[in-house]
Enzyme design. Structure first.
Site, PDB file in Angstrom:
ATOM      1  N   ASN A 176     -12.020  -3.242  -0.027  1.00 55.59           N
ATOM      2  CA  ASN A 176     -10.961  -3.497   0.960  1.00 55.59           C
ATOM      3  C   ASN A 176     -11.576  -3.900   2.292  1.00 55.59           C
ATOM      4  OD1 ASN A 176      -8.355  -3.540   2.202  1.00 55.59           O
ATOM      5  ND2 ASN A 176      -8.752  -1.515   3.013  1.00 55.59           N
ATOM      6  N   GLU A 177     -11.647  -2.990   3.244  1.00 57.49           N
ATOM      7  CA  GLU A 177     -12.206  -3.342   4.559  1.00 57.49           C
ATOM      8  C   GLU A 177     -13.624  -2.807   4.663  1.00 57.49           C
ATOM      9  OE1 GLU A 177      -9.434  -1.740   7.395  1.00 57.49           O
ATOM     10  OE2 GLU A 177      -8.393  -3.660   7.596  1.00 57.49           O
TER      11      GLU A 177
ATOM     12  N   GLU B 203       0.862  -1.184   0.000  1.00 60.35           N
ATOM     13  CA  GLU B 203       0.000   0.000   0.000  1.00 60.35           C
ATOM     14  C   GLU B 203       0.895   1.228   0.000  1.00 60.35           C
ATOM     15  OE1 GLU B 203      -2.840   0.465   3.208  1.00 60.35           O
ATOM     16  OE2 GLU B 203      -3.806   2.101   2.132  1.00 60.35           O
TER      17      GLU B 203
HETATM   18  O1  AHR Z   1      -2.248  -1.515   6.763  1.00 59.90           O
HETATM   19  C1  AHR Z   1      -2.757  -0.282   7.156  1.00 59.90           C
HETATM   20  C2  AHR Z   1      -4.261  -0.224   7.015  1.00 59.90           C
HETATM   21  O2  AHR Z   1      -4.859  -1.120   7.881  1.00 59.90           O
HETATM   22  C3  AHR Z   1      -4.804  -0.623   5.668  1.00 59.90           C
HETATM   23  O3  AHR Z   1      -4.805   0.424   4.768  1.00 59.90           O
HETATM   24  C4  AHR Z   1      -6.208  -1.021   5.979  1.00 59.90           C
HETATM   25  O4  AHR Z   1      -6.700  -1.977   5.074  1.00 59.90           O
HETATM   26  C5  AHR Z   1      -6.138  -1.490   7.414  1.00 59.90           C
HETATM   27  O5  AHR Z   1      -7.072  -0.861   8.207  1.00 59.90           O
END
Ligand code: AHR
Length: 663
Positions: free
Chosen positions: A377-378, A51
């Site tokens: 993603n989350e 990321e």
């Molecule tokens: O890894 C850091 C963050 O943690 C990521 O962007 C996210 O997916 C998670 O909350």
């Protein structure tokens, strides 16, 4: 909303308690059943999560040294400073041509007078890391406004203003053109700056002012930092997940990651703010933007270079729920789904297709052979399920072989997790191939959860342990450290992932990179500054698992039970059918020396000599650092094997990986 994230983090981290270890016994006798294959270890088992957080891409692996090279940051001159020697009358004005070039709106117009002493300085990303004797490549898009009168003297200077490299470029004519010049640095300097001195009388327009080292990964022009990629390649990762993380979602939908805007000529890739720019008040990074010089083509190329399956994750019509949580209405989701369909064509389509042709035009006519795609993603809530189903329908119709990855939100338990986990597993009207689980938890959580997957449904969706890392203080606390205790606890947990390789098909530590002067989130797997990089103890653990994967899981038992914490030990075993080796991974989390014996059943013979690679430290708080990058690093020695028994003296707080040839 941000507060909600921190509140959730606090809850999630409330289980943190002081580390205690059980008293160990000595003379443990373990049994390994080398002919009882329990599962196939997928080649994707151990991989990487990338990321652009902590200046992982811009200012990190993407080797561009000029910050805000195209003046597109919200504050156009951020990173730039005007220099005016006495009496200088030159000036630089920011121009915006949005109507004709919306992706690259701004450039600067510099007015120059002979002998004037007016110039511009770029500060780089916390300075520029420069190495003596190496070549640096300067480039700029430029056009003259009046005549052909302005030349540019380009200088790298150290903090004292001493010139440590210089060259000249002379733009010609009134059409935009790229100009390049190279020079060799005369000194090593972690905090260099770039000066540009216009010379002569006239007006010149400048854009995309860039400086790259010649030496990059695979010597690709304008490429990636070789030392950082090497650390990844050394892990032999099974997959590379990109581009995140929360940046996929964006604070708002406008600020989400849009892959189509990250391909093609770099000057046409539209810059946006990085979601981590102002995410944490305690780690504000107002100069954090995404230039997308590292875009989707480069991510696919990087995956290929390091032998990893590419695993892109796309926005599913939801902005980050820790921020605005904006939703795309269901009747307007089609463009998002189309992006996913087009991405598969970009990665895998023939050069005759619209998007396959774009890949070919960028220099890669062969397909990238993408097999996995993450949807969101989350995310959490029923809005995710609704959107996932729409993606699934369209993707299955056109690309039934692409494996889809779904999310269970940011936490490995709790209401949101339970809702998604239950719903995804019971859904009849959409397929669910792989579920992504995240655990940012205390070190003891990792040791206590080595059995997490022992009772998962063997016939249900597979698991992607997509983001995990021991949090030594609390989630997102700036005081978290990459300690040996955290890394060793992750190793204990990873034996549980490996024992359950029939369910768990992918796992990756997160986040991957952090710049020592520009991070937002800790702990991280690899720390860098402008010139150096090192792997943390957590990196060493990931690497030792990944480079000792094996092909099939076999049981390793203590008193007929899986080794999941008895006497402080955790174990898993694989065989490698390609090399005909037995691979044992044993983690001794106790403070005792454990004299152990591994009786290997189901083989005719074991080679008399095997090797054991050990990671350990007496100090549970031990970290690696720039000064001492190998404080926790592998050592290797021989192990004695007699009568199909492997004798191993496991030192306190150690991760041990044994390899022995079988016949
Ligand atoms: O890894 C850091 C963050 O943690 C990521 O962007 C996210 O997916 C998670 O909350």
């Amino acid at each position: 909303m941000k507060n909600k994230f921190l509140a959730l983090c606090a809850v999630a981290a409330s289980a943190l308690s002081p580390v205690t270890f059980s008293n160990a016994q000595s003379n443990n006798v373990y049994t390994v059943k080398a002919n009882e294959v329990k599962a196939t270890v997928q080649p994707t088992m151990w991989g990487l999560f990338f990321e652009d957080i902590n200046m992982g891409a811009d200012g990190g692996i993407y080797a561009e040294l000029v910050k805000n090279r195209s003046f597109e940051f919200d504050t156009p001159m951020m990173g730039w400073k005007e220099q005016k020697k006495e009496g200088a009358t030159g000036k630089a004005l920011v121009h915006n041509r949005e109507a004709i070039n919306p992706a690259n709106r701004r450039y600067i117009r510099v007015e120059s007078k002979p002998g004037d002493g007016y110039g511009l300085t770029n500060e780089g990303f916390r300075g520029m890391g420069i190495k003596k004797g190496e070549q640096y490549n300067f480039s700029v898009l430029a056009r003259q406004q009046q005549g052909n009168n302005v030349a540019l003297t380009v200088e790298l200077v150290n903090p004292d203003g001493k010139v440590i490299g210089t060259t000249t470029v002379t733009p010609e004519g009134q059409q935009w053109k790229e100009y390049k010049a190279s020079f060799t640095a005369t000194e090593t300097e972690p905090k260099a700056k770039l000066n540009i001195w216009p010379k002569g009388e006239g007006t010149v327009d400048l854009d995309m002012i860039s400086l790259f080292p010649q030496h990059t990964w695979k010597e690709r022009p304008n490429g990636l930092r070789a030392d950082m990629v090497q650390l990844l390649a050394d892990m032999k990762p099974g997959f590379l997940r990109f581009p995140g993380g929360c940046i996929v979602e964006g604070r708002t939908l406008d600020e989400r990651f849009q892959w189509k805007k990250t391909i093609g000529p770099v000057e046409d890739r539209e810059l946006i703010v990085n979601r981590w720019n102002t995410e944490f008040n305690h780690r504000l990074t107002p100069d954090y933007f995404q230039s997308f010089g590292l875009g989707f083509f480069e991510y696919f190329q990087l995956s290929e270079d390091i032998g990893a399956e590419p695993l892109p994750i796309l926005n599913c019509g939801m902005a980050c729920q820790f921020n605005t949580g904006e939703l795309v209405p269901m009747d307007q989701l089609d463009p998002f789904i189309q992006d996913a369909l087009d991405l598969i064509e970009f990665a895998n389509g023939s050069v005759e297709t619209t998007w396959g042709k774009k890949r070919a035009d960028m220099g890669h006519p062969e397909p990238f052979n993408m097999k996995y795609l993450g949807v969101g993603n989350e995310q959490w809530g029923e809005q995710y399920i609704e959107r996932y189903k729409a993606f699934e329908k369209a993707l299955t119709e056109k690309y039934p072989d692409i494996k889809l990855i779904t999310t269970t939100g940011p936490f490995p338990d709790g209401e949101e997790f339970e809702y998604l986990n239950t719903t995804l597993r019971s859904m009849k009207d959409a397929r669910v191939d792989i579920i992504d689980e995240h655990y940012y938890r205390a070190p003891e959580w990792f040791r206590e959860n080595a059995t997490r997957y022992d009772n998962y449904d063997r016939n249900g969706p597979k698991i992607f342990a997509g983001e995990y890392a021991s949090q030594t203080v609390a989630i997102a606390s700036p005081d978290n450290k990459n300690t040996w205790n955290g890394a060793m606890s992750e190793a204990a947990f990873m034996t549980g992932l490996e024992r359950n390789a029939d369910v768990v098909v992918m796992a990756s530590y997160a986040p991957l990179f952090a710049h020592a002067e520009a991070w937002q989130w800790t702990p991280d797997m690899i720390w860098v500054d402008n010139l150096r990089s090192y792997g943390t103890p957590n990196y060493q653990v990931q690497k030792i698992f990944s480079t000792n994967k094996g092909t099939h899981v076999v049981p390793v038992l203590l008193n007929n039970e899986a080794v999941t914490g008895q006497n402080g030990t955790f174990a898993s075993a694989t065989i490698d059918k390609n090399t005909n080796e037995l691979i044992l991974k044993v983690v001794n989390t106790s403070d005792k020396d454990l004299a152990s014996e591994f009786v290997v059943d189901g083989v005719k013979k074991l080679n008399k000599k095997g090797t054991v690679t050990v990671l350990r430290s007496d100090n549970l708080n031990q970290e690696n650092s720039f000064a001492n990058p190998n404080a926790v690093s592998p050592t290797q020695k021989q192990v004695q094997v007699k009568d199909k028994k492997v004798k191993l003296n496991m030192q306190p707080y150690s991760v041990n990986v044994v390899r022995v040839k079988m016949s």
